[in-house]
Design a protein around this motif. Structure first.
Motif, short mmCIF file in Angstrom:
data_model
loop_
_atom_site.label_atom_id
_atom_site.label_comp_id
_atom_site.label_asym_id
_atom_site.label_seq_id
_atom_site.Cartn_x
_atom_site.Cartn_y
_atom_site.Cartn_z
N CYS A 499 0.69 -1.34 0.18
CA CYS A 499 -0.08 0.10 -0.22
C CYS A 499 0.82 1.35 0.09
N LEU A 500 0.83 2.29 -1.24
CA LEU A 500 1.34 3.46 -1.10
C LEU A 500 0.31 4.96 -0.99
N PHE A 501 1.00 5.69 -0.47
CA PHE A 501 0.04 6.66 -0.48
C PHE A 501 0.22 7.48 -0.59
N ASP A 502 -0.67 8.18 -2.02
CA ASP A 502 0.27 9.54 -2.62
C ASP A 502 -1.83 10.87 -2.53
N GLU A 503 -0.77 11.43 -2.28
CA GLU A 503 -2.43 12.73 -1.92
C GLU A 503 -3.15 12.69 -1.13
N GLY A 504 -3.42 12.44 -0.52
CA GLY A 504 -5.19 11.67 0.61
C GLY A 504 -5.62 10.44 0.19
N ILE A 505 -5.02 9.67 -0.67
CA ILE A 505 -5.47 7.94 -0.95
C ILE A 505 -4.59 6.95 -0.99
N TRP A 506 -5.03 6.56 -0.29
CA TRP A 506 -3.69 4.77 -0.24
C TRP A 506 -4.17 4.19 -1.10
N LEU A 507 -3.31 3.54 -2.48
CA LEU A 507 -3.33 2.76 -3.45
C LEU A 507 -2.51 1.11 -3.23
N CYS A 508 -3.77 0.88 -2.89
CA CYS A 508 -2.72 -0.61 -2.52
C CYS A 508 -3.29 -2.42 -3.26
N TYR A 509 -1.88 -3.02 -3.25
CA TYR A 509 -2.07 -4.19 -4.73
C TYR A 509 -2.91 -5.57 -3.15
N SER A 510 -3.58 -6.41 -3.80
CA SER A 510 -3.65 -7.39 -2.92
C SER A 510 -2.81 -8.93 -2.69
N GLY A 511 -1.79 -8.84 -3.97
CA GLY A 511 -0.94 -9.33 -3.73
C GLY A 511 -0.89 -10.68 -5.14
N GLN A 512 -0.77 -11.63 -5.37
CA GLN A 512 -1.37 -12.84 -6.40
C GLN A 512 -1.79 -14.00 -5.32
N THR A 513 -3.12 -14.36 -5.44
CA THR A 513 -3.57 -15.18 -4.61
C THR A 513 -3.67 -16.55 -5.78
N GLY A 514 -3.15 -16.49 -7.24
CA GLY A 514 -3.28 -18.12 -7.19
C GLY A 514 -1.70 -18.67 -7.66
N VAL A 515 -1.76 -19.98 -6.52
CA VAL A 515 -0.48 -20.62 -6.51
C VAL A 515 0.01 -20.44 -8.66
N ALA A 516 -1.04 -21.08 -9.28
CA ALA A 516 -0.60 -21.19 -10.32
C ALA A 516 -0.60 -19.77 -11.64
N GLY A 517 -0.09 -18.59 -10.79
CA GLY A 517 -0.64 -17.33 -11.74
C GLY A 517 0.81 -16.97 -12.11
N HIS A 518 2.13 -17.10 -11.38
CA HIS A 518 3.72 -17.48 -12.27
C HIS A 518 3.60 -15.69 -12.24
#
Length: 564
Positions: A499-518
């Motif tokens: 999660c990174l912060f940019d001018e008043g809003i947090w911008l997040c990533y979930s990460g990869q849930t699927g093991v087969a996602g490579h």
């Protein structure tokens, strides 16, 4: 040498044998020829195949290339010797060879049903089982007819499909079938067993009301009121088939969330589980490794559900591997299986891999919206103010005092302007509902330009992928900030889970849930992100779990605190 008297006797004997045989052969041939003629020249009723309803017969039937239409064929039924229309159990795929049980030189074999009428004098089918090995009897059938099994000379122990000659195969002659007389189960040939109701009835939950065919192995139907008739039916050409049957009950657990757009807090809290980039594929030719990895993913999701008890699950794209999946329906059911079994509401923000080579986007949307506990259909409050067939959505979050938050679910793959949707959804929600709007979160598959900030910025988690973005989505970030959205969370970039912060809003990533996602690194690591809105202390927090230490949470952080 034979005398003239002996010759006459021999000739008479031959006549007595040959003439009846010729008559019988003629009758059989005429019946077969009549069937082919009717199916070739008779106009079909307007039908796209079987769409549900009670049935009184089911069978695997050959559809020859010269038949007028394979959606409807004319065959005899169990109750009538006259030719009746049978409906094919279809799939929303543009190539019917994909779900044919058998591909012959002159024909294709499909699963067909004959529609019945509940409470009629005919018995309707109450169960269906298909054996993987046509020469054996399924365990369920054996359990039901166990008195018959005790007889060592029972015909059930014999091979059910007898050999047919060349011309019989060419004309589509049926194999000798086995009927267990005096019992409810009847053998319909080619491994198909059906059970008739003990008496004509329309009692709910007693009759089969729908049948669906799926392509691929390693598939279990998670939907309430559905059961698998067979999983992994082998074919000489093509991938295995699975068949599910439904017994509908009006008073069963309510699973239809279509049109719902209002979420309610429990005890002043609301928890959201974000899953992304599962890349599930059940019908890939190299299913061995992929399917085992998919199983690891679904088991991890089931574990997280049991530990966290979320109120809502949001998929931020790439549930399925569209390029390598033949059957999008089976893949979607496999991806959503843990959530459906847990009875948790869920919805999808579509990703770039959520497509099918054999079906349209509309067909995929229609199927998803009919799944249990799915909230993907836009809520009724927004229908008049957003474009038709929008794939964006907005859900209101309320407590006992009224509106407290909005969750925006955006489709970054759509040509629709997400900024316009955000503004419209905000206005309609706040105009229609009373309350104090304090919390706002947004979810979508692809990151927006603000995910590439310059200079120094606060960050928690891994941030490894920083390539230029494929989709610009200009104006979305400014609109989110204007509407007071505290955080936007996306997927797509497998190696990012920060999660990174940019001018008043947090911008997040979930990460990869699927093991087969490579992902570029740690491709065997499955990660999920959770959000909690706590209205008692007026804050939003987030944290993650992964398969390395599923019992532990990490990167716990505050996204919003009303005291700040």
């Amino acid at each position: 040498m034979f005398s003239s008297l002996q010759k006459r006797r021999i000739l008479n004997t031959v006549r007595k044998i040959i003439i009846p045989a010729l008559i019988l052969l003629c009758l059989v041939s005429c019946s077969s020829i009549k069937t082919h003629f009717i199916n070739t020249v008779t106009p079909r009723p307007i039908a796209d195949g079987y769409k549900g309803g009670v049935i009184d017969d089911v069978r695997l039937i050959k559809c020859f290339h010269w038949f007028r239409d394979c959606n409807v064929v004319y065959e005899k039924t169990y109750f009538k010797r006259s030719l009746e229309p049978w409906l094919r159990v279809n799939k929303n795929l543009n190539d019917d060879r994909l779900f044919a049980a058998e591909l012959g030189l002159l024909y294709r074999t499909f699963l067909y049903v004959h529609l019945g009428k509940a409470a009629s004098e005919k018995k309707c089918i109450s169960d269906l089982v298909i054996s993987r090995d046509k020469s054996t009897v399924p365990v369920q059938v054996l359990q039901d007819i166990n008195d018959r099994v005790r007889s060592k000379d029972s015909s059930m122990f014999h091979k059910h499909d007898h050999q047919k000659g060349f011309w019989a195969k060419l004309l589509g002659a049926k194999a000798d079938g086995l009927t267990v007389k005096g019992e409810d189960w009847h053998y319909k040939g080619l491994g198909v067993w059906c059970k008739f109701s003990s008496s004509p009835t329309d009692d709910e939950g007693q009759l089969v009301t729908n049948i669906q065919v799926f392509i691929g192995d390693g598939f279990t139907d998670p939907r309430p009121m559905w059961k698998s008739a067979i999983t992994g039916m082998a074919r000489e050409k093509g991938f295995p088939l699975s068949v599910s049957v439904q017994k509908f009950e009006k008073n069963a657990l309510h699973t239809d969330s279509s049109g719902a757009g209002d979420l309610f807090m429990k005890n002043g809290e609301y928890k959201i589980l974000q899953l992304s980039d599962l890349h599930v594929g059940v019908s890939s030719q190299e299913c061995g490794i992929t399917c085992s990895e998919d199983l690891k993913t679904t088991r991890f999701i089931s574990y997280v559900l049991a530990e966290e008890h979320p109120d809502l699950v949001i998929f931020t794209g790439d549930l399925i591997d569209g390029l390598n999946t033949l059957d999008f329906q089976a893949a979607l059911l496999k991806a959503t299986e843990p959530i459906i079994l847990a009875g948790i509401p869920w919805l999808i923000s579509w990703g770039t891999s959520d497509f099918s080579r054999f079906a349209s986007k509309g067909q995929i949307l229609d199927f998803v919206e009919q799944l249990p506990f799915c909230l993907n259909r836009p809520n009724k409050r927004l229908l008049e103010y957003v474009p038709p067939h929008t794939t964006n959505n907005a859900l209101s979050l309320s407590n006992e005092n009224g509106l407290v938050g909005i969750l925006y679910i955006l489709d970054s793959t759509s040509s629709e302007n997400s900024a316009d949707f955000l503004a419209s959804a905000y206005k309609q929600t706040t105009d229609c509902l009373f309350g104090d709007l304090l919390y706002s979160l947004a979810f979508q598959h692809s990151p927006i330009p603000e995910y590439r900030p310059s200079g120094a910025f606060p960050i928690i988690g891994s941030y490894n992928e920083k390539e230029p973005l494929d989709i610009a989505q200009l104006g979305v970030g400014d609109t989110l900030k204007k509407l007071g959205v505290q955080a936007l969370s996306c997927g797509n970039e497998h190696a990012n889970d920060c999660c990174l912060f940019d001018e008043g809003i947090w911008l997040c990533y979930s990460g990869q849930t699927g093991v087969a996602g490579h992902s570029p690194s740690d491709s065997d690591l499955s990660t999920v992100r959770l959000f909690r809105v706590n209205d008692r202390i007026k804050e939003i927090t987030t944290w993650k779990r992964n398969t390395n230490s599923p019992d532990e949470v990490y990167d716990y952080q505050f996204l919003f605190n009303d005291k700040q």
